[in-house]
Write a protein that holds these residues in place. Structure first.
Motif, PDB file in Angstrom:
ATOM      1  N   PHE A  54       0.826  -1.213   0.000  1.00 17.28           N
ATOM      2  CA  PHE A  54       0.000   0.000   0.000  1.00 17.28           C
ATOM      3  C   PHE A  54       0.856   1.258   0.000  1.00 17.28           C
ATOM      4  N   SER A  55       1.998   1.209   0.679  1.00 20.27           N
ATOM      5  CA  SER A  55       2.849   2.388   0.810  1.00 20.27           C
ATOM      6  C   SER A  55       3.630   2.707  -0.467  1.00 20.27           C
ATOM      7  N   GLU A  56       3.619   1.801  -1.439  1.00 21.02           N
ATOM      8  CA  GLU A  56       4.316   2.021  -2.706  1.00 21.02           C
ATOM      9  C   GLU A  56       3.446   2.739  -3.732  1.00 21.02           C
ATOM     10  N   ILE A  57       2.182   2.931  -3.419  1.00 25.47           N
ATOM     11  CA  ILE A  57       1.244   3.494  -4.385  1.00 25.47           C
ATOM     12  C   ILE A  57       1.119   4.997  -4.170  1.00 25.47           C
ATOM     13  N   GLU A  58       1.447   5.722  -5.195  1.00 26.42           N
ATOM     14  CA  GLU A  58       1.294   7.174  -5.151  1.00 26.42           C
ATOM     15  C   GLU A  58      -0.101   7.532  -5.650  1.00 26.42           C
ATOM     16  N   LYS A  59      -0.553   8.708  -5.285  1.00 25.97           N
ATOM     17  CA  LYS A  59      -1.919   9.141  -5.606  1.00 25.97           C
ATOM     18  C   LYS A  59      -2.223   9.024  -7.095  1.00 25.97           C
ATOM     19  N   ASN A  60      -1.322   9.502  -7.960  1.00 25.60           N
ATOM     20  CA  ASN A  60      -1.607   9.452  -9.397  1.00 25.60           C
ATOM     21  C   ASN A  60      -1.663   8.012  -9.922  1.00 25.60           C
ATOM     22  N   ILE A  61      -0.842   7.117  -9.354  1.00 25.15           N
ATOM     23  CA  ILE A  61      -0.887   5.706  -9.767  1.00 25.15           C
ATOM     24  C   ILE A  61      -2.216   5.092  -9.362  1.00 25.15           C
ATOM     25  N   TRP A  62      -2.668   5.386  -8.150  1.00 27.76           N
ATOM     26  CA  TRP A  62      -3.945   4.847  -7.672  1.00 27.76           C
ATOM     27  C   TRP A  62      -5.091   5.334  -8.552  1.00 27.76           C
ATOM     28  N   GLU A  63      -5.103   6.608  -8.842  1.00 24.24           N
ATOM     29  CA  GLU A  63      -6.188   7.168  -9.644  1.00 24.24           C
ATOM     30  C   GLU A  63      -6.201   6.589 -11.056  1.00 24.24           C
ATOM     31  N   GLU A  64      -5.034   6.375 -11.650  1.00 21.44           N
ATOM     32  CA  GLU A  64      -4.954   5.878 -13.018  1.00 21.44           C
ATOM     33  C   GLU A  64      -5.163   4.366 -13.123  1.00 21.44           C
ATOM     34  N   HIS A  65      -4.742   3.608 -12.108  1.00 20.92           N
ATOM     35  CA  HIS A  65      -4.712   2.151 -12.219  1.00 20.92           C
ATOM     36  C   HIS A  65      -5.588   1.418 -11.206  1.00 20.92           C
ATOM     37  N   GLN A  66      -6.465   2.122 -10.531  1.00 20.44           N
ATOM     38  CA  GLN A  66      -7.279   1.503  -9.482  1.00 20.44           C
ATOM     39  C   GLN A  66      -8.085   0.317  -9.999  1.00 20.44           C
ATOM     40  N   GLU A  67      -8.608   0.402 -11.207  1.00 21.97           N
ATOM     41  CA  GLU A  67      -9.420  -0.707 -11.726  1.00 21.97           C
ATOM     42  C   GLU A  67      -8.600  -1.976 -11.909  1.00 21.97           C
ATOM     43  N   TYR A  68      -7.283  -1.845 -12.087  1.00 23.43           N
ATOM     44  CA  TYR A  68      -6.423  -3.014 -12.253  1.00 23.43           C
ATOM     45  C   TYR A  68      -5.895  -3.527 -10.920  1.00 23.43           C
ATOM     46  N   LEU A  69      -5.795  -2.634  -9.949  1.00 25.55           N
ATOM     47  CA  LEU A  69      -5.366  -3.010  -8.609  1.00 25.55           C
ATOM     48  C   LEU A  69      -6.610  -3.379  -7.804  1.00 25.55           C
ATOM     49  N   ASP A  70      -7.224  -4.494  -8.184  1.00 23.72           N
ATOM     50  CA  ASP A  70      -8.544  -4.843  -7.662  1.00 23.72           C
ATOM     51  C   ASP A  70      -8.533  -5.843  -6.511  1.00 23.72           C
ATOM     52  N   THR A  71      -7.351  -6.295  -6.103  1.00 22.65           N
ATOM     53  CA  THR A  71      -7.262  -7.335  -5.085  1.00 22.65           C
ATOM     54  C   THR A  71      -6.432  -6.848  -3.903  1.00 22.65           C
ATOM     55  N   CYS A  72      -7.033  -6.908  -2.732  1.00 21.95           N
ATOM     56  CA  CYS A  72      -6.366  -6.508  -1.500  1.00 21.95           C
ATOM     57  C   CYS A  72      -5.993  -7.764  -0.711  1.00 21.95           C
ATOM     58  N   VAL A  73      -4.753  -7.812  -0.254  1.00 23.64           N
ATOM     59  CA  VAL A  73      -4.290  -8.892   0.608  1.00 23.64           C
ATOM     60  C   VAL A  73      -4.199  -8.340   2.019  1.00 23.64           C
ATOM     61  N   LEU A  74      -4.881  -9.003   2.934  1.00 26.94           N
ATOM     62  CA  LEU A  74      -4.870  -8.586   4.335  1.00 26.94           C
ATOM     63  C   LEU A  74      -4.205  -9.684   5.165  1.00 26.94           C
ATOM     64  N   PRO A  75      -2.970  -9.464   5.597  1.00 24.94           N
ATOM     65  CA  PRO A  75      -2.289 -10.452   6.434  1.00 24.94           C
ATOM     66  C   PRO A  75      -2.807 -10.391   7.872  1.00 24.94           C
ATOM     67  N   TYR A  76      -2.906 -11.551   8.490  1.00 26.95           N
ATOM     68  CA  TYR A  76      -3.358 -11.639   9.883  1.00 26.95           C
ATOM     69  C   TYR A  76      -2.371 -12.501  10.652  1.00 26.95           C
ATOM     70  N   THR A  77      -1.654 -11.885  11.575  1.00 18.83           N
ATOM     71  CA  THR A  77      -0.665 -12.606  12.363  1.00 18.83           C
ATOM     72  C   THR A  77      -1.332 -13.385  13.490  1.00 18.83           C
ATOM     73  N   GLY A  78      -2.318 -12.812  14.140  1.00 11.81           N
ATOM     74  CA  GLY A  78      -3.054 -13.505  15.192  1.00 11.81           C
ATOM     75  C   GLY A  78      -2.318 -13.635  16.509  1.00 11.81           C
ATOM     76  N   LEU A  79      -1.486 -12.686  16.808  1.00  8.98           N
ATOM     77  CA  LEU A  79      -0.776 -12.723  18.089  1.00  8.98           C
ATOM     78  C   LEU A  79      -1.749 -12.458  19.232  1.00  8.98           C
ATOM     79  N   THR A  80      -1.457 -13.060  20.371  1.00  5.49           N
ATOM     80  CA  THR A  80      -2.321 -12.871  21.541  1.00  5.49           C
ATOM     81  C   THR A  80      -1.657 -12.046  22.632  1.00  5.49           C
ATOM     82  N   GLY A  81      -0.350 -11.866  22.532  1.00  3.08           N
ATOM     83  CA  GLY A  81       0.401 -11.198  23.590  1.00  3.08           C
ATOM     84  C   GLY A  81       1.077 -12.201  24.509  1.00  3.08           C
ATOM     85  N   ASP A  82       0.728 -13.472  24.353  1.00  4.05           N
ATOM     86  CA  ASP A  82       1.362 -14.523  25.157  1.00  4.05           C
ATOM     87  C   ASP A  82       2.668 -15.020  24.549  1.00  4.05           C
ATOM     88  N   GLU A  83       3.023 -14.532  23.367  1.00  2.15           N
ATOM     89  CA  GLU A  83       4.208 -14.999  22.673  1.00  2.15           C
ATOM     90  C   GLU A  83       5.454 -14.285  23.187  1.00  2.15           C
TER      91      GLU A  83
END
Length: 144
Positions: A3-32
């Motif tokens: 997400f941090s590599e995308i500049e405003k003009n790139i997002w506006e021009e290519h948003q229809e092609y950048l159609d898939t979001c990956v959401l990582p989930y670590t699932g830490l509990t604080g006990d680690e």
């Protein structure tokens, strides 16, 4: 692409092609302890590379959700995140985690839930399997 590599003009021009979001989930509990936390983050990073590298230009990786909540709260939390990401224009959401409990949640809004095994033998073909699942997600939704 992160997400941090995308500049405003790139997002506006290519948003229809950048159609898939990956959401990582670590699932830490604080006990680690620090070593367990490091391993969890490294494992997640390794699996993310199997999506980010081959599908660069179509997927956007968002910041990881690192800490876990209990059951119903976690489900509600992820549903809210998913709906908000879709409002931003993402057609497909991929939740990826080593935590198998995500499959016990009612998360039909996510296009794909990926939970690699802790067993290295089971993960031998995982890179290809993940690639096939991502492509099937796109193909199945294009058929409708």
């Amino acid at each position: 692409m992160k997400f941090s590599e995308i500049e405003k003009n790139i997002w506006e021009e290519h948003q229809e092609y950048l159609d898939t979001c990956v959401l990582p989930y670590t699932g830490l509990t604080g006990d680690e302890n620090p070593m367990e936390t490091t391993k969890a983050l490294e494992d997640l990073r390794d699996i993310l590379e199997w999506i980010e590298i081959p599908f660069k230009g179509r997927v956007v990786t968002y910041p990881a959700v690192h800490f876990s909540l209990e059951g119903q709260y976690l489900e509600s939390y992820f549903k809210t995140i998913c709906l908000n990401l879709k409002k931003q224009g993402f057609k497909y959401i991929i939740l990826i985690s080593h935590r198998s409990e995500i499959h016990n949640l009612n998360l039909q809004d996510f296009g794909l839930l990926l939970t690699p095994s802790e067993n290295e033998e089971e993960n031998a073909n995982l890179k290809e399997e993940i690639s096939n699942k991502v492509q099937a997600l796109w193909n199945n939704n294009n058929d409708s």
